[in-house]
Design an enzyme around this catalytic site. Structure first.
Site, PDB file in Angstrom:
ATOM      1  N   GLU A 107     -13.252 -72.685 -63.551  1.00 20.11           N
ATOM      2  CA  GLU A 107     -12.609 -71.637 -62.759  1.00 20.11           C
ATOM      3  C   GLU A 107     -11.209 -72.128 -62.479  1.00 20.11           C
ATOM      4  OE1 GLU A 107     -10.644 -69.938 -60.040  1.00 20.11           O
ATOM      5  OE2 GLU A 107     -11.904 -71.291 -58.872  1.00 20.11           O
ATOM      6  N   CYS A 124      -7.317 -69.867 -54.854  1.00 23.66           N
ATOM      7  CA  CYS A 124      -7.155 -69.264 -56.171  1.00 23.66           C
ATOM      8  C   CYS A 124      -7.299 -67.752 -56.105  1.00 23.66           C
ATOM      9  CB  CYS A 124      -8.149 -69.863 -57.156  1.00 23.66           C
ATOM     10  SG  CYS A 124      -9.870 -69.744 -56.619  1.00 23.66           S
ATOM     11  N   GLU A 163       1.429 -68.592 -60.747  1.00 28.70           N
ATOM     12  CA  GLU A 163       0.676 -68.932 -59.535  1.00 28.70           C
ATOM     13  C   GLU A 163       1.530 -69.842 -58.653  1.00 28.70           C
ATOM     14  OE1 GLU A 163      -3.880 -70.073 -58.453  1.00 28.70           O
ATOM     15  OE2 GLU A 163      -2.920 -71.301 -59.990  1.00 28.70           O
TER      16      GLU A 163
END
Length: 483
Positions: A250, A284, A384
């Protein structure tokens, strides 16, 4: 400063082969070293793998109910140590007291959940096409697995990997992130007190560059579960595939919340603000992009800026609205992205500066940040950031909003705020994201539901949590019996 905390290998707390250690500083006060841990070498990782491999066959024969009993007891012990675990998590990672309390409770609940699942773990009976033949399946453990976990949820993520791995009958080696290994250490103390047999679960602390390689490449490792950056996860996946190991990763996210004209504006601001600035944006699944219809864009920008400015920022133990970044490097990365956004031509509406006055002087604090006039091609809309930085992007229509939501290389979590049933359903159909929500923030997950992403947010192999978490840690054997 007391002696360094030891690693847990073969049922014992042991020192590393090297003499080096890792200092953990308080994110709210960088002058305070709150703990020191062993800085393990590759040989230490190999020692832990060998201990896990030696315990593999013995643990696989332990009954599901007995494994479940140990997991249940682990959760109970952790629950009794909640205050200690919360304090440790706040001092090492920087979360607010409320956020840390919720995370520790989640770890308790995860162990309780998989304790029950361990009792029911089995196969299914199928009808055979032949006479005098029975057909069934069995779920068997992979063997020995490596779990590589991040710093941003330093007890919840180790829990949601450890508990299903152990419930399924695997032995494990865990490498927690070096920035905040303390909550995982507490989890291992609870496992040991609950009676987990020696060697079944092992923990090594150290740099990923040193410890991570043997955890991925060692011949005794049958599977690797990783949570972290897309770049590292992709490298691990390539190596695991080359070695024919099972992989679950992930990784990153660039999560959008779409706000449509039918939405209640106050509610939309609360949903976006909570998703963007909760956990200091260090999640996240944090809301990084607000994609707002042009009919309410200006009013939304004004109100989300007011929301950001209303938040209290301070040391996590004081339980403010938002705590510090975990480290100087993370703080610097966020500030660099603020500069990038400004240079790209976005409008810095509020925040964007380091907070260093009074009690905040020695910590890694940043003001909650809102950018307006962002277009989808800008780096702050594509990359990100992992900090409390929100980019507000204008959409001309519902179709335009969905196109913008999908216009990134990630696909982890996404949400829409709308009072239109049609818009909600069309959004769920079209959004390219492993988690999709209606009138909820992008953060927050149910522990019994599958979790994972699309595109570069995941290896797109196995999901985590719930029954999906057990799928990764088991292999299916099909059994034919003629009589």
């Amino acid at each position: 400063m007391s002696s360094p905390y030891e690693m847990y290998v073969g049922g014992e707390w042991v020192t590393a082969d090297t003499a080096s250690t890792i200092d953990i500083v308080n994110p709210a006060n960088a002058d305070e070293v709150v703990a020191r841990y062993q800085d393990a070498s590759a040989s230490d990782a190999e020692r832990a793998i060998e201990a896990a491999a030696a315990a593999r066959d013995r643990w696989a024969t332990v009954s599901g109910p007995e494994r479940g009993r140990i997991l249940k007891r682990t959760g109970e012990i952790l629950d009794s140590r909640t205050d200690e675990a919360v304090g440790n998590l706040v001092r090492e990672e920087g979360k607010t007291r409320s956020e840390a309390t919720g995370e520790v409770q989640r770890a308790v609940d995860i162990f309780s959940y998989y304790a029950q699942k361990a009792r029911d773990l089995g196969g299914v009976r199928k009808s055979s096409s032949g006479q005098s033949t029975s057909l069934s399946t069995r779920r068997e453990p992979l063997g020995t697995v490596a779990l590589i976990t991040p710093w941003n949820y330093p007890i919840a993520i180790p829990a949601w990997k450890l508990a299903p791995a152990l419930a399924a009958g695997n032995t494990v080696v865990v490498k927690p992130a070096s920035q905040a290994p303390g909550p995982t250490r507490i989890l291992f103390e609870c496992l040991a007190e609950a009676g987990l047999p020696d060697g079944v679960a092992n923990m090594v602390t150290g740099a990923g560059s040193e410890v991570g390689t043997p955890l991925v490449e060692h011949s005794a490792i049958a599977g690797v579960s990783f949570t972290g950056s897309t770049s590292v996860g992709t490298d691990i996946a390539r190596t695991a595939a080359r070695e024919r190991k099972r992989i679950q990763a992930e990784m990153g996210g660039k999560n959008p919340t779409v706000v449509m004209p039918s939405a209640d504006l106050d509610r939309a601001v609360e949903i976006v603000g909570s998703g963007a600035f909760g956990t200091t944006g260090q999640s996240c699944t944090a809301t990084s992009r607000a994609i707002v219809h042009e009919d309410l864009y200006d009013e939304f920008v004004e109100q989300i800026a007011q929301h950001a400015e209303s938040l209290t920022v301070g040391p996590g133990l004081d339980d403010p609205d938002m705590g510090p970044h975990v480290s100087a490097n993370e703080l610097e990365s966020t500030l660099q992205y603020v500069n990038i956004g400004t240079e790209e031509g976005a409008t810095l509406v509020t925040g964007g500066s380091r907070l260093a006055e009074g009690d905040l002087a020695d910590g890694f604090f940043v003001a909650p940040t809102v950018f307006a006039d962002v277009n989808s091609g800008m780096r702050i809309a594509q990359e990100e950031i992992f900090g409390p930085v929100l980019s507000v992007i204008k959409a001309s229509s519902f179709d335009d909003a969905v196109t913008l939501a999908n216009d990134v290389e990630y696909g982890l979590s996404a949400s829409i705020v709308t009072d239109s049933h049609s818009e909600a359903e069309r959004f769920l159909d079209r959004v390219e994201s492993g988690v999709a929500k209606v009138n909820e923030k992008t953060t927050g997950l149910e522990l019994h539901a599958p979790f994972g992403g699309y595109k570069n947010s995941s290896t797109n192999t196995y999901r985590e949590q719930g029954d999906a978490g057990l799928d990764f840690f088991t292999s299916t054997k099909t059994v034919y019996r003629s009589y």
